[in-house]
Design a protein around this motif. Structure first.
Motif, PDB file in Angstrom:
ATOM      1  N   SER A 105      -2.140   1.793   5.384  1.00  0.00           N
ATOM      2  CA  SER A 105      -3.389   1.650   6.129  1.00  0.00           C
ATOM      3  C   SER A 105      -3.358   0.514   7.141  1.00  0.00           C
ATOM      4  O   SER A 105      -4.278   0.377   7.960  1.00  0.00           O
ATOM      5  CB  SER A 105      -4.552   1.424   5.149  1.00  0.00           C
ATOM      6  N   SER A 106      -2.327  -0.315   7.108  1.00  0.00           N
ATOM      7  CA  SER A 106      -2.241  -1.435   8.046  1.00  0.00           C
ATOM      8  C   SER A 106      -1.912  -0.920   9.446  1.00  0.00           C
ATOM      9  O   SER A 106      -1.258   0.117   9.605  1.00  0.00           O
ATOM     10  CB  SER A 106      -1.169  -2.418   7.590  1.00  0.00           C
ATOM     11  N   PRO A 107      -2.323  -1.644  10.497  1.00  0.00           N
ATOM     12  CA  PRO A 107      -2.062  -1.188  11.880  1.00  0.00           C
ATOM     13  C   PRO A 107      -0.577  -1.149  12.223  1.00  0.00           C
ATOM     14  O   PRO A 107      -0.187  -0.481  13.188  1.00  0.00           O
ATOM     15  CB  PRO A 107      -2.799  -2.232  12.730  1.00  0.00           C
ATOM     16  N   GLU A 108       0.264  -1.869  11.453  1.00  0.00           N
ATOM     17  CA  GLU A 108       1.690  -1.900  11.774  1.00  0.00           C
ATOM     18  C   GLU A 108       2.408  -0.620  11.383  1.00  0.00           C
ATOM     19  O   GLU A 108       3.558  -0.410  11.768  1.00  0.00           O
ATOM     20  CB  GLU A 108       2.362  -3.086  11.059  1.00  0.00           C
ATOM     21  N   THR A 109       1.769   0.261  10.649  1.00  0.00           N
ATOM     22  CA  THR A 109       2.427   1.499  10.212  1.00  0.00           C
ATOM     23  C   THR A 109       2.677   2.407  11.406  1.00  0.00           C
ATOM     24  O   THR A 109       1.800   2.621  12.239  1.00  0.00           O
ATOM     25  CB  THR A 109       1.550   2.241   9.186  1.00  0.00           C
ATOM     26  N   ALA A 110       3.893   2.915  11.489  1.00  0.00           N
ATOM     27  CA  ALA A 110       4.268   3.781  12.609  1.00  0.00           C
ATOM     28  C   ALA A 110       3.490   5.086  12.558  1.00  0.00           C
ATOM     29  O   ALA A 110       3.096   5.565  11.487  1.00  0.00           O
ATOM     30  CB  ALA A 110       5.777   4.065  12.578  1.00  0.00           C
ATOM     31  N   ASP A 111       3.272   5.664  13.749  1.00  0.00           N
ATOM     32  CA  ASP A 111       2.528   6.926  13.823  1.00  0.00           C
ATOM     33  C   ASP A 111       3.241   8.042  13.089  1.00  0.00           C
ATOM     34  O   ASP A 111       2.598   8.909  12.483  1.00  0.00           O
ATOM     35  CB  ASP A 111       2.328   7.307  15.299  1.00  0.00           C
ATOM     36  N   ALA A 112       4.571   8.033  13.144  1.00  0.00           N
ATOM     37  CA  ALA A 112       5.327   9.089  12.455  1.00  0.00           C
ATOM     38  C   ALA A 112       5.109   9.014  10.952  1.00  0.00           C
ATOM     39  O   ALA A 112       4.962  10.042  10.282  1.00  0.00           O
ATOM     40  CB  ALA A 112       6.818   8.970  12.777  1.00  0.00           C
ATOM     41  N   ASP A 113       5.074   7.799  10.399  1.00  0.00           N
ATOM     42  CA  ASP A 113       4.839   7.650   8.960  1.00  0.00           C
ATOM     43  C   ASP A 113       3.423   8.080   8.588  1.00  0.00           C
ATOM     44  O   ASP A 113       3.199   8.714   7.546  1.00  0.00           O
ATOM     45  CB  ASP A 113       5.068   6.201   8.544  1.00  0.00           C
ATOM     46  N   ARG A 114       2.453   7.744   9.424  1.00  0.00           N
ATOM     47  CA  ARG A 114       1.083   8.140   9.149  1.00  0.00           C
ATOM     48  C   ARG A 114       0.940   9.658   9.173  1.00  0.00           C
ATOM     49  O   ARG A 114       0.206  10.245   8.364  1.00  0.00           O
ATOM     50  CB  ARG A 114       0.151   7.508  10.189  1.00  0.00           C
ATOM     51  N   GLU A 115       1.664  10.308  10.081  1.00  0.00           N
ATOM     52  CA  GLU A 115       1.612  11.764  10.157  1.00  0.00           C
ATOM     53  C   GLU A 115       2.218  12.402   8.913  1.00  0.00           C
ATOM     54  O   GLU A 115       1.698  13.395   8.384  1.00  0.00           O
ATOM     55  CB  GLU A 115       2.343  12.241  11.412  1.00  0.00           C
ATOM     56  N   LEU A 116       3.328  11.808   8.416  1.00  0.00           N
ATOM     57  CA  LEU A 116       3.950  12.341   7.203  1.00  0.00           C
ATOM     58  C   LEU A 116       3.024  12.187   5.999  1.00  0.00           C
ATOM     59  O   LEU A 116       2.931  13.081   5.151  1.00  0.00           O
ATOM     60  CB  LEU A 116       5.279  11.618   6.945  1.00  0.00           C
ATOM     61  N   ILE A 117       2.322  11.063   5.918  1.00  0.00           N
ATOM     62  CA  ILE A 117       1.406  10.850   4.798  1.00  0.00           C
ATOM     63  C   ILE A 117       0.251  11.846   4.854  1.00  0.00           C
ATOM     64  O   ILE A 117      -0.161  12.411   3.835  1.00  0.00           O
ATOM     65  CB  ILE A 117       0.894   9.398   4.831  1.00  0.00           C
ATOM     66  N   SER A 118      -0.279  12.074   6.050  1.00  0.00           N
ATOM     67  CA  SER A 118      -1.362  13.050   6.191  1.00  0.00           C
ATOM     68  C   SER A 118      -0.891  14.453   5.830  1.00  0.00           C
ATOM     69  O   SER A 118      -1.603  15.217   5.168  1.00  0.00           O
ATOM     70  CB  SER A 118      -1.899  13.025   7.624  1.00  0.00           C
ATOM     71  N   LYS A 119       0.329  14.785   6.262  1.00  0.00           N
ATOM     72  CA  LYS A 119       0.874  16.108   5.959  1.00  0.00           C
ATOM     73  C   LYS A 119       1.095  16.275   4.459  1.00  0.00           C
ATOM     74  O   LYS A 119       0.818  17.332   3.885  1.00  0.00           O
ATOM     75  CB  LYS A 119       2.184  16.310   6.716  1.00  0.00           C
ATOM     76  N   ARG A 120       1.578  15.216   3.804  1.00  0.00           N
ATOM     77  CA  ARG A 120       1.792  15.276   2.358  1.00  0.00           C
ATOM     78  C   ARG A 120       0.464  15.462   1.624  1.00  0.00           C
ATOM     79  O   ARG A 120       0.367  16.240   0.664  1.00  0.00           O
ATOM     80  CB  ARG A 120       2.476  13.992   1.895  1.00  0.00           C
ATOM     81  N   GLY A 121      -0.568  14.746   2.060  1.00  0.00           N
ATOM     82  CA  GLY A 121      -1.871  14.914   1.432  1.00  0.00           C
ATOM     83  C   GLY A 121      -2.412  16.321   1.574  1.00  0.00           C
ATOM     84  O   GLY A 121      -3.001  16.877   0.644  1.00  0.00           O
TER      85      GLY A 121
END
Length: 207
Positions: A51-67
């Motif tokens: 949830s931190s702003p430093e997280t890369a967009d690609a990682d955030r997309e993978l987490i959303s896809k996994r959810g």
């Protein structure tokens, strides 16, 4: 678990199911597979760390896809529609189809599909080929081993039969592989009969 109307949330590193905004339940308290519950909590933990702003967009997309994938599994387990609240974007999506309120009121029920005819011709042809191959291989191998040791030949035959038995038992119910299973079983029986007949036909050893 056969309820619908739940929403999947990730809160403080834990996955929760929310209903009516104030009814919050841990997935582990419901009748869900343990593997799914563990995967939900693992996803929520990773989402909380990302949830931190430093997280890369690609990682955030993978987490959303996994959810979303876990929400699909959850909808399949519940038999209803699941709301998926993306913990990173805040977007709420509906996963799955809601169950009909009165399924017994359908005027025209969908007929069950008719059973496909059994392909006896091609199936028996495949069984015959497998039986012939199995018989020839077993007879040739057993007679070759019998020249060395009759006990060794017997042990090998029993080992082959024991090794094929589980596959034959499981394959007898599979549409295509059952013909292979029938042929293998028939080949083993025919090989034993051929070997017994050959023993009866062999002349007694000279005194």
């Amino acid at each position: 678990m056969r309820e619908s109307g739940w929403e999947l949330h990730a809160r403080s590193g834990r996955a929760v199911l929310v209903r009516d905004t104030d009814h919050e339940v841990d997935p582990g308290r419901l009748r869900l597979p343990d593997s799914l519950v563990d995967a939900l909590h693992e996803w929520a933990h990773v989402a909380d760390a990302a949830s931190s702003p430093e997280t890369a967009d690609a990682d955030r997309e993978l987490i959303s896809k996994r959810g979303r994938q876990l929400a699909v599994r959850l909808a399949a387990e519940t038999g209803g529609q699941i709301g998926y609240l993306d913990p990173l974007s805040g977007r709420l999506d509906q996963i799955g189809r809601p169950r009909p309120a009165h399924p017994t009121q359908h005027r025209h029920p969908v007929p069950a599909p008719a059973d496909e005819p059994t392909p006896w011709g091609p199936g028996l042809f495949v069984s015959a080929i497998i039986a012939a191959i199995t018989t020839v291989i077993l007879v040739v191998v057993t007679r070759g081993l019998a020249d060395v040791s009759a006990i060794l030949a017997t042990v090998v035959n029993l080992a082959v039969a024991a090794g094929f038995a589980p596959s034959i038992w499981l394959g007898r119910r599979i549409a295509v592989w059952r013909w292979v299973a029938y042929g293998t079983a028939a080949g083993i029986v025919l090989a034993w009969l051929a070997l017994l007949l050959s023993l009866l036909g062999d002349p007694p050893p000279p005194l």
